[in-house]
Write an enzyme that holds these catalytic residues in place. Sequence first.
Site, PDB file in Angstrom:
ATOM      1  N   GLY A   1     -13.671  -4.054   0.259  1.00  0.00           N
ATOM      2  CA  GLY A   1     -15.012  -3.517   0.519  1.00  0.00           C
ATOM      3  C   GLY A   1     -15.392  -2.457  -0.507  1.00  0.00           C
ATOM      4  O   GLY A   1     -16.527  -2.432  -1.009  1.00  0.00           O
TER       5      GLY A   1
ATOM      6  N   LYS B   1     -19.499 -16.047   3.484  1.00  0.00           N
ATOM      7  CA  LYS B   1     -20.942 -15.797   3.609  1.00  0.00           C
ATOM      8  C   LYS B   1     -21.568 -15.153   2.382  1.00  0.00           C
ATOM      9  O   LYS B   1     -20.984 -14.266   1.783  1.00  0.00           O
ATOM     10  CB  LYS B   1     -21.176 -14.871   4.797  1.00  0.00           C
ATOM     11  CG  LYS B   1     -20.847 -15.548   6.103  1.00  0.00           C
ATOM     12  CD  LYS B   1     -21.103 -14.609   7.240  1.00  0.00           C
ATOM     13  CE  LYS B   1     -21.002 -15.348   8.567  1.00  0.00           C
ATOM     14  NZ  LYS B   1     -21.166 -14.434   9.686  1.00  0.00           N
TER      15      LYS B   1
ATOM     16  N   ARG C   1       0.821  -1.219   0.000  1.00  0.00           N
ATOM     17  CA  ARG C   1       0.000   0.000   0.000  1.00  0.00           C
ATOM     18  C   ARG C   1       0.855   1.270   0.000  1.00  0.00           C
ATOM     19  O   ARG C   1       0.453   2.284  -0.569  1.00  0.00           O
ATOM     20  CB  ARG C   1      -0.935  -0.002   1.201  1.00  0.00           C
ATOM     21  CG  ARG C   1      -2.079  -0.956   0.976  1.00  0.00           C
ATOM     22  CD  ARG C   1      -3.033  -0.953   2.119  1.00  0.00           C
ATOM     23  NE  ARG C   1      -4.276  -1.586   1.744  1.00  0.00           N
ATOM     24  CZ  ARG C   1      -5.110  -2.136   2.602  1.00  0.00           C
ATOM     25  NH1 ARG C   1      -4.842  -2.131   3.877  1.00  0.00           N
ATOM     26  NH2 ARG C   1      -6.222  -2.688   2.173  1.00  0.00           N
TER      27      ARG C   1
ATOM     28  N   GLY D   1      -9.306  -9.123   0.188  1.00  0.00           N
ATOM     29  CA  GLY D   1      -8.106  -9.581   0.890  1.00  0.00           C
ATOM     30  C   GLY D   1      -7.776 -11.042   0.660  1.00  0.00           C
ATOM     31  O   GLY D   1      -6.631 -11.382   0.363  1.00  0.00           O
TER      32      GLY D   1
END
Length: 395
Positions: free
Chosen positions: A375, A196, A34, A352
């Site tokens: 996200g 999920k 990053r 990730g």
Amino acid sequence: MEIQSIDFKNKRALIRVDFNVPFNDKQDITDDTRIKAALPSIKYVLDNGGAVILMSHLGRPKGKRSAKLSLEKVAVRLSTLLDKEIKFIDNCIGPEVEKEVKKIKSGEIIVLENLRFYKEETLGDDAFAKTLSQHGDVYINDAYGTAHRAHASTAIVAKYFKEKCFGLLMQKEIENIQKVVKGSAKPIVAIIGGAKVSSKLGVIKNLIGKVDYIVVGGGMAFTFLKSIGGKIGDSLVEKDIIHIARGILKKSREKNTQILLPHDVMAADAFSAEANTKVCEAREIEKGWMGLDIGPQSIAKYTKCIENSKTILWNGPMGVFELDPFSKGTIEIAKAVSSATQKGAYSLVGGGDSVAALKKFKLEQSVSYISTGGGAMLESLEGKILPGVAAIVNS
Ligand code: AMP
């Protein structure tokens, strides 16, 4: 809106970067991807006669100072990467910051302390954002990983600047996501995995009708299988959304998106690398057993679909890839994405775990683009305009 359209000469650029890097127990940075990803924008401003003030969050200090979550070590790494002296200030607002940003000269860099030491950052506090805005003449948002949050430094601060733009990383992220969302070459396949369904419902719903295939793997497959009457043993299931999963399968048939569910799985009698394992039909898993990876027939079917596609989106592993006996599905899918890319397909990988899987299997160089925002990427793919993007475009 583009960094290239701004004249940085003798101006101070306040850049929101994503320096949220991982540390080990000894407080050493274990992955500086990053920090490296932020270099192009930093260099661009310096090369064009500006000064740079960098602000970021690190971890979740929840509004309190924490020595472990200081950005000082990040500033040191940045200094090494740029081979340049950098001033670190142990605060992101206050008199010391005001003094230093006033006297900063072109070509110089200041790194401010973790924004989240103030709870006002995550609350999107207006007064806090206004104070931050006084540190620079131009605002650049290059923190794609947090662009889906309406925080003070990512969304609110922008309105206090006349001159603002996306950084080069953020620009690249937005362009690459657009490639999947708009006018991409067909067939388009979205590979969606992970634990999920609930966390990826929005994306799946938005992709129906836009992509040709949705390949489902990971724990989420079992809620779908259960919704069509499958026996899934002790596999992961989200009972409260079984009806939603059934609705998604119905809608996909109406909208000509084919959802591929695993035909067979690698089942285990415990969630452990030492468990007994066997391959069985995904809809016939016995009690006491759980599906922890896709099976060989599913791998073959998914691989064929991926290798015939021209545009590929991948988010989420096919199984519990962290445990060797259940990593094969994810490895083979990673290889299929890589081989389709070599044959000319465009592939975008994010999240990730999928990125960690690519790195684990040393395949990160063989896909078209790896997104730095899990996200944020999912929310973009859900069709949402991210607050960090809207703040630049609309304010
Ligand atoms: P997510 O954060 O939703 O992308 O989920 C990633 C996690 O899902 C990884 O840690 C995997 O180990 C886990 N996972 C993948 N497949 C399964 C499965 N069949 N059962 C339970 N967990 C799974």
